[in-house]
Design a protein around this motif. Structure first.
Motif, PDB file in Angstrom:
ATOM      1  N   SER A   5       0.677  -1.224   0.081  1.00  0.00           N
ATOM      2  CA  SER A   5      -0.060   0.163   0.107  1.00  0.00           C
ATOM      3  C   SER A   5       0.717   1.347   0.001  1.00  0.00           C
ATOM      4  O   SER A   5       1.471   1.674   1.067  1.00  0.00           O
ATOM      5  CB  SER A   5      -0.804   0.030   1.031  1.00  0.00           C
ATOM      6  N   PRO A   6       1.035   2.216  -1.079  1.00  0.00           N
ATOM      7  CA  PRO A   6       0.118   1.880  -2.406  1.00  0.00           C
ATOM      8  C   PRO A   6       1.007   0.390  -3.041  1.00  0.00           C
ATOM      9  O   PRO A   6       1.979   0.201  -2.955  1.00  0.00           O
ATOM     10  CB  PRO A   6       0.222   2.927  -3.059  1.00  0.00           C
ATOM     11  N   LEU A  34       3.616  -0.521   3.848  1.00  0.00           N
ATOM     12  CA  LEU A  34       3.215   0.799   3.268  1.00  0.00           C
ATOM     13  C   LEU A  34       4.413   1.676   3.174  1.00  0.00           C
ATOM     14  O   LEU A  34       5.528   1.721   3.821  1.00  0.00           O
ATOM     15  CB  LEU A  34       2.404   1.523   4.299  1.00  0.00           C
ATOM     16  N   ASP A 180      -6.618  -0.010   7.120  1.00  0.00           N
ATOM     17  CA  ASP A 180      -7.835   1.018   6.769  1.00  0.00           C
ATOM     18  C   ASP A 180      -7.736   2.339   7.404  1.00  0.00           C
ATOM     19  O   ASP A 180      -7.763   3.320   6.660  1.00  0.00           O
ATOM     20  CB  ASP A 180      -9.045   0.222   7.242  1.00  0.00           C
ATOM     21  N   GLN A 183      -4.944   4.394   5.733  1.00  0.00           N
ATOM     22  CA  GLN A 183      -5.248   4.944   4.245  1.00  0.00           C
ATOM     23  C   GLN A 183      -6.380   6.121   4.023  1.00  0.00           C
ATOM     24  O   GLN A 183      -6.703   6.344   3.051  1.00  0.00           O
ATOM     25  CB  GLN A 183      -6.078   3.753   3.506  1.00  0.00           C
TER      26      GLN A 183
END
Length: 562
Positions: A5-6, A34, A180, A183
Motif C-alpha cells: 500500500s500503495p 506501506l 484501513d 489509508q
C-alpha cells in the motif's frame, strides 16, 4: 509477497526504492508494507519512509538514509547532493512512530482495542557501520547497514520479537483495521452517484482480474471455488460457463434462488450468442424443462424430495443431446444431498464430466447440509472486491475465512439502534433519507431478516417472475428478504433486523444481509441482537464510526433511540 500500500509507490531516492523492493520480496504474505506515509499533527509534519505491519508481532516504522552516513562530534552526518549535511534519523523516525501511533489510536475504528507493539528502526543501505557501533538513543540492533541488507525482513522481525514491552502483539484483524485507518477515512461524496460509479468501475476491474484463477486451473475439470461474500464467485461462475461454451462444450449453470437465476440469465444474455451456455437457471426448473410435474410453492416435500427423485429418473432416460459436458453450480451451499445425483446424471460423462462448484459456507441459510458426492479440488478466494472497505469490515468477522479488503473507501456504515418490532418503519424512514441524499430508487433495496415488507408481499401476489422483474425497475426501490437475495447486490441496502426470535440460521442471515450493499449500508435493529448474532466485533464495527451522545443525537453513523 507482502500486501502493498500503495501497490506502485513513488520514491524520492534510490535508497528508499531499494529497501522497499527488498522488503516486498522478503516479507511474509500476510505482512503489510506501506511507504511514503505523511502525517500532520498540531506540532509538525512527519513522513514515514516505510511502515511494516507484521501480524503476530507488531508495527515497525523505518527511516531510510542512502549514500554515506556517519557519526561525528555526537551528530549524524550525510552526503546529500555533493554537500555534507547534519541529520537526525533517529529523532525523525521516533517522532514519526509516535505521531502514527497517536493517529491510529485516536481513530474511532480502533476504539476498544488495546495498544499493540510499536518499534522504529534506521536502515542505511549504502553505509557500513562498525560492529560495535552504539549510541544511547540508537543501539546497534536498531540500525542496519549494507552488510545486513540481504536479511532486512528478519532484522525488523527481531526488533519486534525481542522488544520488552507490555503492549500486545498485532493480530491479523488489528493489521486490517490499521491499514484501513492509515489509508484514510472515507467520506460520503456530495454527488453520491458519481462516487459510486467510480467505485463500481474499480470493483469490476478487480473482479475481472479474478479470471486468472480460471486460466491457472484450466486443466482441472472438478473444482470447488470457496469464497466469502464479495469475492466475485458469481461473476467467475458465469465466466467459466462462457469459456467452456467457447471451447465447444454444452454447459449448464444452476442455482437455487429465483432471484439469482434471473440475474444470471440477464448477465449471460450480454454474451455473444455462440458464447452463451445451453441452460441457465434454477435447478428445479431444469426438471420442469425435462417434463417433470409442476408442484405448489408451499409443498416443501415436492421441492426437497419428490421433484429431485423424478428429475433423477428423467435424467437417466435423456438422450445424449440433452445432457451436458459440464455443469456449474453457484451458491452450492443451498443444494441438498438428494439434488447432487441429478446433477451427475445430467452429465454426458458422469465419471469425468466437468463439475464446477462455487460456495460460501457462511451463507448456508437453509436447513440443508448437502455436499457434492465426488472429489473436488478446493480453491480459495480470500479477497473482498465488491464492497467498500467500510461495509466489508462489518461482515468480515462472520465470513468463513478472514477476507482481505481490496474494495475502495466509501461512506460510513449507518446503524439505527431500534427494537425489532419497529425496525421496518425505521427502515422506511431511512429510504426517504437516502433518496434526499441523491440516491435513485433503483440504487436502493430494503431487505428484511424476518417477516416480509408489505410492499414485497404485494408485488409477489402477481407472481414470482413479475416480482423479480421489479428488481430491474429503475423507478422503484426493491423490497426483498435476505433468503432470496443471496448472490445479488445493490449499491445501497437498508437491512431490517426484524426476526421475532433468534433461530438456528439467524447468524447466517445477518452475514448475508450485511454483505449485499456495495456502497452504502444502513442497518436498522437492536444492538443486543447484533451482539448475540455477530458478537462484540461486529457490533464494534457497526458503531465504531460514531460517538454516541446521551441525548440520542445523531453523531457520525450511529442513531440511538431518543
Amino acid at each position: 509477497m507482502a500486501i502493498l500500500s500503495p501497490e506502485h509507490p513513488r520514491f524520492v531516492n534510490g535508497a528508499e526504492r531499494q529497501v522497499w523492493r527488498l522488503l516486498r520480496e522478503q516479507l511474509r504474505p500476510d505482512d503489510i508494507l506501506l511507504s511514503g506515509l505523511r502525517i500532520t499533527d498540531h506540532r509538525k509534519d512527519y513522513e514515514a519512509d516505510i511502515v511494516v505491519l507484521m501480524p503476530g508481532l507488531g508495527v515497525v516504522v523505518v527511516e531510510v538514509k542512502g549514500g554515506s552516513v556517519w557519526r561525528e562530534g555526537g551528530r549524524w552526518h550525510q552526503y546529500r547532493g555533493g554537500d555534507e549535511v547534519v541529520i537526525d534519523p533517529v529523532e525523525q523516525v521516533r517522532g514519526t512512530r509516535y505521531a502514527l501511533r497517536s493517529y491510529v489510536e485516536s481513530d474511532p475504528r480502533w476504539s476498544g482495542r488495546r495498544r499493540v507493539c510499536w518499534a522504529h528502526a534506521v536502515v542505511l543501505p549504502h553505509t557500513r557501520l562498525p560492529c560495535d557501533f552504539a549510541v544511547p538513543d540508537c543501539p546497534r540492533w536498531m540500525v542496519m547497514d549494507r552488510r545486513q541488507i540481504g536479511d532486512l525482513a528478519r532484522f525488523l522481525r527481531d526488533i519486534l520479537s525481542t522488544q520488552d514491552t507490555r503492549a500486545r502483539r498485532l493480530s491479523a484483524d488489528d493489521a486490517d483495521v490499521m491499514l484501513d485507518i492509515l489509508q484514510g477515512r472515507g467520506q460520503a461524496q456530495r454527488d453520491v452517484l458519481a462516487a459510486a460509479t467510480e467505485r463500481e468501475s474499480e470493483q469490476q476491474r478487480l473482479t475481472q482480474e479474478q479470471a486468472v484463477l480460471l486460466s491457472a486451473t484450466r486443466a482441472l475439470n472438478r473444482v470447488e471455488v470457496r469464497g466469502g461474500a464479495g469475492s466475485g464467485k458469481t461473476w467467475l461462475a458465469a465466466e467459466q460457463a462462457r469459456r467452456l461454451t467457447v471451447a465447444g462444450q454444452r454447459v449448464a449453470v444452476l442455482c437455487y434462488s429465483r432471484g439469482l437465476a434471473a440475474y444470471l440469465k440477464r448477465h449471460v444474455a450480454t454474451f455473444p450468442g455462440d458464447q452463451r451456455p445451453a441452460y441457465v437457471g434454477e435447478f428445479h426448473s431444469l426438471g420442469h424443462r425435462w417434463g417433470a410435474a409442476v408442484g405448489s410453492d408451499d409443498d416443501s416435500d415436492y421441492w426437497e424430495n419428490r421433484l429431485p427423485a423424478e428429475m433423477l429418473a428423467l435424467a437417466q432416460e435423456l438422450p445424449d443431446s440433452e445432457l451436458f459436458d459440464s455443469i456449474i453450480v453457484d451458491e452450492a451451499q443451498d443444494f441438498a444431498d438428494s439434488w447432487w445425483p441429478v446433477i451427475l446424471a445430467a452429465l454426458r460423462d458422469e465419471e469425468n464430466g466437468g463439475l464446477y462448484v462455487f460456495s460460501d459456507e457462511g451463507q448456508r441459510v437453509f436447513a440443508r447440509y448437502g455436499q457434492p458426492p465426488v472429489p473436488l479440488v478446493p480453491l480459495m478466494l480470500d479477497h473482498n472486491l465488491r464492497n467498500t472497505r467500510q461495509i466489508a469490515g462489518t461482515f468480515n468477522p462472520l465470513a468463513p475465512m478472514r477476507m482481505r479488503l481490496f474494495g475502495s473507501d466509501g461512506p460510513e456504515v449507518r446503524f439505527v439502534n431500534c427494537a425489532g418490532d419497529v425496525a421496518m418503519s425505521v427502515g422506511d424512514d431511512q429510504i426517504e433519507v437516502l433518496l434526499d441524499e441523491g440516491w435513485r430508487p433503483a440504487d436502493i433495496a430494503l431487505l428484511t431478516t424476518g417477516s416480509r415488507h408489505p410492499e414485497q408481499i404485494a408485488r409477489q401476489t402477481v407472481g414470482q417472475d413479475s416480482y423479480w422483474e421489479s428488481f430491474w425497475d429503475e423507478e422503484q426501490v426493491f423490497y426483498g428478504h435476505v433468503l432470496g437475495f443471496k448472490g445479488l447486490e445493490r449499491r445501497v441496502v437498508v437491512l431490517v433486523l426484524n426476526e421475532r426470535s433468534v433461530g438456528a440460521r439467524s447468524r447466517e442471515r445477518l452475514y448475508v444481509g450485511l454483505s449485499r450493499a456495495r456502497d452504502q449500508l444502513v442497518v436498522c435493529g437492536s444492538a443486543e441482537v447484533i451482539r448475540v448474532l455477530g458478537g462484540e466485533e461486529v457490533l464494534r464495527q457497526l458503531t465504531a464510526p460514531a460517538a454516541v451522545l446521551a441525548s440520542g443525537v445523531v453523531a457520525g453513523g450511529l442513531v440511538t433511540d431518543s
